[in-house]
Write a protein that holds these residues in place. Structure first.
Motif, PDB file in Angstrom:
ATOM      1  N   PRO A 175     -23.477  45.925  -0.607  1.00 20.55           N
ATOM      2  CA  PRO A 175     -22.238  46.369   0.048  1.00 20.55           C
ATOM      3  C   PRO A 175     -21.742  45.410   1.126  1.00 20.55           C
ATOM      4  N   GLY A 176     -22.623  44.603   1.681  1.00 15.78           N
ATOM      5  CA  GLY A 176     -22.226  43.660   2.725  1.00 15.78           C
ATOM      6  C   GLY A 176     -21.249  42.609   2.240  1.00 15.78           C
ATOM      7  N   PHE A 177     -21.182  42.397   0.919  1.00 11.22           N
ATOM      8  CA  PHE A 177     -20.303  41.366   0.369  1.00 11.22           C
ATOM      9  C   PHE A 177     -18.982  41.930  -0.159  1.00 11.22           C
ATOM     10  N   ALA A 178     -18.739  43.226   0.076  1.00 13.95           N
ATOM     11  CA  ALA A 178     -17.580  43.899  -0.523  1.00 13.95           C
ATOM     12  C   ALA A 178     -16.265  43.195  -0.195  1.00 13.95           C
ATOM     13  N   ASP A 179     -16.136  42.693   1.031  1.00 14.74           N
ATOM     14  CA  ASP A 179     -14.879  42.050   1.422  1.00 14.74           C
ATOM     15  C   ASP A 179     -14.761  40.615   0.913  1.00 14.74           C
ATOM     16  N   GLU A 180     -15.819  40.094   0.270  1.00 10.47           N
ATOM     17  CA  GLU A 180     -15.814  38.678  -0.118  1.00 10.47           C
ATOM     18  C   GLU A 180     -15.772  38.464  -1.624  1.00 10.47           C
ATOM     19  N   ILE A 181     -15.848  39.547  -2.395  1.00 13.13           N
ATOM     20  CA  ILE A 181     -15.770  39.430  -3.851  1.00 13.13           C
ATOM     21  C   ILE A 181     -14.423  38.847  -4.244  1.00 13.13           C
ATOM     22  N   PRO A 182     -14.301  37.849  -5.102  1.00  8.65           N
ATOM     23  CA  PRO A 182     -15.416  37.082  -5.661  1.00  8.65           C
ATOM     24  C   PRO A 182     -15.907  36.020  -4.662  1.00  8.65           C
ATOM     25  N   TYR A 183     -17.212  35.800  -4.610  1.00  9.36           N
ATOM     26  CA  TYR A 183     -17.767  34.783  -3.710  1.00  9.36           C
ATOM     27  C   TYR A 183     -18.675  33.857  -4.506  1.00  9.36           C
ATOM     28  N   ASN A 184     -18.858  32.668  -3.963  1.00  8.17           N
ATOM     29  CA  ASN A 184     -19.653  31.670  -4.687  1.00  8.17           C
ATOM     30  C   ASN A 184     -21.050  31.540  -4.110  1.00  8.17           C
ATOM     31  N   VAL A 185     -21.974  31.160  -4.970  1.00 11.50           N
ATOM     32  CA  VAL A 185     -23.310  30.730  -4.576  1.00 11.50           C
ATOM     33  C   VAL A 185     -23.520  29.381  -5.253  1.00 11.50           C
ATOM     34  N   ALA A 186     -23.856  28.388  -4.449  1.00 11.07           N
ATOM     35  CA  ALA A 186     -23.922  27.020  -4.982  1.00 11.07           C
ATOM     36  C   ALA A 186     -25.303  26.415  -4.762  1.00 11.07           C
ATOM     37  N   ILE A 187     -25.670  25.529  -5.669  1.00  5.37           N
ATOM     38  CA  ILE A 187     -26.852  24.682  -5.480  1.00  5.37           C
ATOM     39  C   ILE A 187     -26.335  23.311  -5.070  1.00  5.37           C
ATOM     40  N   ILE A 188     -26.745  22.880  -3.879  1.00  5.76           N
ATOM     41  CA  ILE A 188     -26.304  21.602  -3.341  1.00  5.76           C
ATOM     42  C   ILE A 188     -27.407  20.577  -3.530  1.00  5.76           C
ATOM     43  N   GLU A 189     -27.062  19.433  -4.108  1.00  6.57           N
ATOM     44  CA  GLU A 189     -28.016  18.322  -4.185  1.00  6.57           C
ATOM     45  C   GLU A 189     -27.817  17.462  -2.950  1.00  6.57           C
ATOM     46  N   LEU A 190     -28.781  17.522  -2.046  1.00  3.56           N
ATOM     47  CA  LEU A 190     -28.680  16.742  -0.822  1.00  3.56           C
ATOM     48  C   LEU A 190     -28.719  15.252  -1.137  1.00  3.56           C
ATOM     49  N   ALA A 191     -28.091  14.453  -0.280  1.00  3.94           N
ATOM     50  CA  ALA A 191     -28.102  13.000  -0.468  1.00  3.94           C
ATOM     51  C   ALA A 191     -29.528  12.476  -0.556  1.00  3.94           C
ATOM     52  N   GLU A 192     -30.455  13.170   0.119  1.00  6.09           N
ATOM     53  CA  GLU A 192     -31.853  12.746   0.123  1.00  6.09           C
ATOM     54  C   GLU A 192     -32.608  13.230  -1.113  1.00  6.09           C
ATOM     55  N   GLY A 193     -31.955  14.060  -1.968  1.00  2.00           N
ATOM     56  CA  GLY A 193     -32.598  14.445  -3.220  1.00  2.00           C
ATOM     57  C   GLY A 193     -32.839  15.919  -3.452  1.00  2.00           C
ATOM     58  N   PRO A 194     -33.352  16.660  -2.454  1.00  7.42           N
ATOM     59  CA  PRO A 194     -33.686  18.061  -2.734  1.00  7.42           C
ATOM     60  C   PRO A 194     -32.467  18.924  -3.073  1.00  7.42           C
ATOM     61  N   LEU A 195     -32.708  20.007  -3.803  1.00  6.46           N
ATOM     62  CA  LEU A 195     -31.678  20.991  -4.136  1.00  6.46           C
ATOM     63  C   LEU A 195     -31.811  22.164  -3.176  1.00  6.46           C
TER      64      LEU A 195
END
Ligand SMILES: [Zn+2]
Length: 144
Positions: free
Chosen positions: A83-103
């Motif tokens: 319910p905490g996300f009700a005001d944000e639908i649709p919202y994104n969840v992303a995987i970021i590849e850091l410049a140093e390599g990790p996700l």
């Protein structure tokens, strides 16, 4: 440290999990720094905290990273799971590849969901959600 309540903070979404392995990461976020583990033997950066994925060493240290990266993958949630996300639908969840390599899992902010694309350059920004927690988010960095 236990997670504060919505009544205490006004934050009505889940708080990040916190354990001995990730406390240093969240402490760095609180200082508005992004920090992951780095191998003392070969220099590879690693997230989540673990043995080195490149050489297998357990000789790891914490190291600040640039906060620069690119979108590796993402999804847009159209269904409400908390319910905490009700005001944000649709919202994104992303995987970021850091410049140093990790996700690193996060969200893209200040960018319409339909403009997000794999390979989009992003920079970290911080959102202080309570006295104890600051969340890392990412903002598109190829526009002004
Ligand atoms: Zn290594």
């Amino acid at each position: 440290m236990s997670a504060p309540t919505a009544e205490q903070t006004g934050w009505n979404k889940p708080f990040p999990g916190l354990d001995a392995d990730t406390k240093r990461f969240w402490d760095a976020c609180k200082r508005h720094e992004l920090s992951v583990q780095r191998c003392r033997d070969c220099g590879a950066y690693e997230w989540p905290p673990a043995h080195c994925g490149s050489c297998g060493s357990a000789n790891m240290e914490w190291a600040e990273v640039s906060g620069e990266g690119t979108v590796f993958s993402f999804v847009v949630f159209h269904k409400l799971y908390h319910p905490g996300f009700a005001d944000e639908i649709p919202y994104n969840v992303a995987i970021i590849e850091l410049a140093e390599g990790p996700l690193l899992q996060s969200n893209i902010v200040d960018c319409p969901n339909d403009e997000i694309h794999v390979g989009m350059p992003v920079s970290v920004v911080y959102e202080d959600i309570s006295d104890e927690f600051t969340l890392h988010r990412f903002r598109r960095s190829d526009t002004t």
